[in-house]
Design an enzyme around this catalytic site. Structure first.
Site, short mmCIF file in Angstrom:
data_model
loop_
_atom_site.label_atom_id
_atom_site.label_comp_id
_atom_site.label_asym_id
_atom_site.label_seq_id
_atom_site.Cartn_x
_atom_site.Cartn_y
_atom_site.Cartn_z
N ASP A 189 0.90 -1.15 0.00
CA ASP A 189 0.00 0.00 0.00
C ASP A 189 0.94 1.21 0.00
O ASP A 189 1.61 1.47 1.00
CB ASP A 189 -0.87 0.00 1.26
CG ASP A 189 -1.84 1.17 1.25
OD1 ASP A 189 -1.44 2.26 0.78
OD2 ASP A 189 -2.97 1.01 1.72
N HIS A 190 0.99 1.90 -1.11
CA HIS A 190 2.05 2.90 -1.25
C HIS A 190 1.92 4.05 -0.24
O HIS A 190 2.87 4.79 -0.03
CB HIS A 190 2.16 3.42 -2.68
CG HIS A 190 1.16 4.46 -3.03
ND1 HIS A 190 -0.13 4.18 -3.40
CD2 HIS A 190 1.25 5.81 -3.04
CE1 HIS A 190 -0.78 5.30 -3.63
NE2 HIS A 190 0.03 6.31 -3.42
N HIS A 252 -5.77 2.88 1.51
CA HIS A 252 -5.04 4.07 1.97
C HIS A 252 -5.69 4.74 3.19
O HIS A 252 -5.03 5.05 4.17
CB HIS A 252 -4.94 5.10 0.85
CG HIS A 252 -4.39 4.56 -0.43
ND1 HIS A 252 -3.44 3.56 -0.46
CD2 HIS A 252 -4.64 4.86 -1.72
CE1 HIS A 252 -3.14 3.28 -1.72
NE2 HIS A 252 -3.86 4.06 -2.51
C1 BG6 Z 1 -3.86 5.17 -5.91
C2 BG6 Z 1 -5.24 5.34 -6.50
O1 BG6 Z 1 -3.78 3.99 -5.18
O2 BG6 Z 1 -3.60 6.27 -5.05
C3 BG6 Z 1 -5.33 6.63 -7.26
O3 BG6 Z 1 -5.51 4.23 -7.36
C4 BG6 Z 1 -4.94 7.79 -6.38
O4 BG6 Z 1 -6.62 6.82 -7.79
C5 BG6 Z 1 -3.61 7.52 -5.70
O5 BG6 Z 1 -4.84 8.94 -7.19
C6 BG6 Z 1 -3.31 8.58 -4.66
O6 BG6 Z 1 -2.00 8.44 -4.25
P1 BG6 Z 1 -1.13 9.71 -3.86
O7 BG6 Z 1 0.17 9.13 -3.43
O8 BG6 Z 1 -1.05 10.56 -5.09
O9 BG6 Z 1 -1.89 10.38 -2.77
#
Ligand code: BG6
Length: 511
Positions: A189-190, A252
Site C-alpha cells: 500500500d504505497h 489508503h
Molecule cells: C492510488 C489510487 O492507489 O492512489 C489513485 O488508485 C490515487 O486513484 C492515488 O490517485 C493517490 O496516491 P497519492 O500518493 O497521489 O496520494
C-alpha cells in the site's frame, strides 16, 4: 520503524517486474531503484528482469527507461549512477498466461544469477493488472521459482487492488497461499511508503506529551481528508469499475485510521505493529447496510474549472460510461468500539477533481469544560486542533487559543507549525524506496497481512451492500474544482459537526 531486519546489509537479489512496460515501472519503480542506488542501498549483486508482452529487447528496455527518467526521476540524473543501474536491467518478452514465459524466465534468472552472483534470492513484483495476480503466482510455483531454502529467499510483492470486496480478497488470499506462505507475500500500500505516514507512529509513540490526550476524553472527532485535484486521467477503464470507495478507502484511508487509532505496539516488529492495526479494523463498527447508507455520502464530478482551465465531467472522460453511476467522491463516518475511541466519530473523505490536493489527519479536541472568562467578552473558546499534514505540505500543526493584544479580552486562534522541509531539507523520493528496500531485507512491517486486507474489506462491506441496491439519485452532484457534494457537509451537519481541514479553516474567518 527500525526492525532487526532493516539492519541487515543490502542483500544480493534479483527483482522481477511483471508489467515492466507499464506506468508504475517507469513512474515509480525505476526512479525509486535509482534513488536507492544513490543512497547506497542496493547490493552490487542486484539486477532487475522486466517481463511484459511488448516486443523489445534489453537494449531497448534500457533506452526507454533512460528516456522516461528525464520525466520521472525525482532528482537530476548523474550518469555513473544511472549506468550502474542500467547495466543491471534486463528484459524478457512474454505473456503472463503462458507457461512457456515462466520456463524462459527460469532460464534467464539462472543465467543472470550466475552473472551477478545474486545467491538465488528473487522477488517478483506484480505491477500487472489484478486478474494476473493469482495466475502469475500459480505459474511461478509450477516453474519451481517460489521454493525457499536456508539463506535463500523468494518473495512476491502484490500491488493494489487486492480484490474488489471481501469475498474476492479472501479468494485471492486462498489462491496465492496455495503456492506461497504468508511470510513470502508483500501486499503493498504505497501510502505506507510516505514519510509523513510513517511519522504518525513516531509522533504518537516517540513522544510523551500527545498520547495521554489521545483518547475519547479529550478528542471530539478525527477528520481524515485525502483530496485530489487530478481527475481520473487516463485510468477511466479501471476507475469506472472501481470508484472512490474501493480505490481509496479499504487501503489508503484505513491505513491512516489504523495508525492514528491503534494502541502502542510492544515493538516495531512487523507482526506487533500489524496486530495492533488489525485490532482497530476489527473494532470498527459494522452497521447494517441501511445504517451504513446513512453514514456515507457519495459524489461524482460534473464539468468545472481547475486552475483556470475547463475540465470535462467524469462521464465525458475517456473509457467512462456516459451514464456511469461510479462515485468519484466519498465521505463516511466510522465508529470504533473500544475503550479509547467509543463515541468518537472518525470522518473520512476523498475525491477526485477537488479544489486542491491535500491529504491530512485533523484531530479535533473538545472544548474546555468551563469558560472562566465570564466577565469578559469571551463567551466561547476555540478548540485545539492538531493536524498531521501528509501531502503536499508535509508537517504538523497545532492550533490553540491566544489572547489578542489589546485592553479588551479577546481570544484568537493561532498555529504552531512544524514543516518537514525546514528541519530536514527537501527530500526527493517516489515513496517506493523504503518499501522496495524493506522487501529486499525482509521487513514486512509496512506491508499488509492477509487478515488485515480482509478486515479492511469487511469495514466497507456494509456500504457496498447498501449501494448495490441503492443507485445514486443525483449524479453528477459536484462541480470539478469544488470541495465535493453538499451531502458531505450534511453528513457532519447531522452530528452538529463540520469539516475542519486546513482549507475549510483558511477559507473561513479564522477568529
Ligand atoms: C492510488 C489510487 O492507489 O492512489 C489513485 O488508485 C490515487 O486513484 C492515488 O490517485 C493517490 O496516491 P497519492 O500518493 O497521489 O496520494
Amino acid at each position: 520503524m527500525d526492525s532487526a531486519a532493516t539492519k541487515q546489509e543490502n542483500p544480493p537479489c534479483i527483482m522481477v517486474i511483471f508489467g515492466a512496460a507499464g506506468d508504475l515501472t517507469k513512474r515509480k519503480l525505476i526512479p525509486a531503484l535509482y534513488n536507492l542506488k544513490k543512497s547506497n542501498l542496493l547490493s552490487d549483486n542486484f539486477a532487475v528482469i522486466g517481463v511484459a508482452r511488448a516486443e523489445f529487447d534489453t537494449a531497448e528496455f534500457r533506452r526507454r527507461l533512460r528516456d522516461d527518467m528525464d520525466e520521472f526521476a525525482t532528482e537530476e540524473i548523474d550518469s555513473p549512477s544511472w549506468d550502474w543501474l542500467a547495466e543491471r536491467l534486463y528484459y524478457l518478452t512474454g505473456d503472463f498466461g503462458d507457461e512457456e514465459t515462466f520456463a524462459r524466465l527460469k532460464v534467464e534468472l539462472e543465467r543472470i544469477d550466475q552473472e551477478r552472483q545474486a545467491n538465488g534470492n528473487y522477488f517478483f513484483y506484480l505491477a500487472a493488472a489484478p486478474q494476473y495476480f493469482a495466475p502469475v503466482v500459480q505459474q511461478l510455483g509450477t516453474a519451481g521459482l517460489t521454493g525457499e531454502a536456508e539463506n535463500l529467499w523468494r518473495r512476491v510483492v502484490i500491488e493494489k487492488p487486492f480484490g474488489r470486496d471481501l469475498e474476492s480478497a479472501r479468494k485471492l488470499n486462498r489462491d496465492i497461499k496455495q503456492v506461497l506462505n504468508e511470510g513470502q507475500i508483500y501486499r503493498i500500500d504505497h501510502y505506507l511508503g510516505k514519510e509523513t505516514v510513517q511519522n504518525i507512529l513516531i509522533f504518537r509513540f516517540g513522544n510523551t506529551i500527545f498520547e495521554p490526550v489521545w483518547n475519547r476524553r479529550y478528542i471530539d472527532c478525527v477528520q481524515i481528508t485525502a483530496a485530489e485535484k487530478v481527475g481520473v486521467e487516463q485510468r477511466g477503464g479501471y476507475y469506472d469499475q472501481a470508484g472512490a470507495l474501493r480505490d481509496m478507502v479499504p487501503n489508503h484511508l484505513l491505513q491512516l485510521v489504523t495508525l492514528t487509532a491503534m494502541e502502542p505496539p510492544i515493538s516495531f516488529e512487523a507482526d506487533a505493529v500489524r496486530d495492533e492495526q488489525t485490532k482497530i479494523l476489527h473494532a470498527i463498527q459494522r452497521p447494517s447496510p441501511e445504517e451504513a447508507a446513512k453514514r456515507v455520502a457519495r459524489g461524482q464530478y460534473g464539468a468545472g474549472v481547475i486552475d483556470g482551465e475547463k475540465v470535462p465531467a467524469y462521464r465525458d472522460e475517456p473509457n467512462v460510461a456516459r451514464d456511469s453511476m461510479t462515485e468519484t467522491f466519498i465521505a463516511l463516518k466510522l465508529l470504533i468500539d473500544n475503550w479509547r475511541w467509543a463515541d468518537v466519530p472518525f470522518y473520512l473523505r476523498t475525491g477526485k477533481h477537488l479544489a486542491a490536493r491535500d491529504t491530512e489527519i485533523a484531530i479535533q479536541f473538545k472544548r474546555p469544560p468551563f469558560v472562566p472568562f465570564r466577565k469578559t467578552s469571551i463567551d466561547r473558546l476555540t478548540t485545539n486542533r492538531l493536524v498531521m499534514h501528509i501531502q503536499p505540505d508535509e508537517g504538523i500543526s497545532l492550533r490553540f487559543g491566544a489572547k489578542v493584544p489589546g485592553s479588551v479580552m479577546h481570544i484568537g486562534s493561532v498555529d504552531m507549525n512544524f514543516d518537514y522541509e525546514d528541519y530536514f531539507g527537501k527530500t526527493s523520493s517516489t515513496g517506493y524506496e523504503r518499501l522496495l528496500h524493506d522487501c529486499m531485507v525482509g521487513d514486512a512491517t509496512l506491508f499488509q497481512r492477509a487478515d488485515q486486507v480482509e478486515a479492511g474489506w469487511a469495514v466497507v462491506e456494509p456500504i457496498q451492500q447498501a449501494w448495490s441496491v441503492m443507485p445514486p439519485p443525483n449524479f453528477p452532484n459536484y462541480e470539478a474544482g469544488s470541495w465535493g457534494p453538499k451531502e458531505a457537509d450534511e453528513l457532519l451537519g447531522c452530528d452538529n459537526q463540520k469539516w475542519e481541514a486546513t482549507h475549510d479553516i483558511t477559507e473561513k474567518q479564522r477568529y
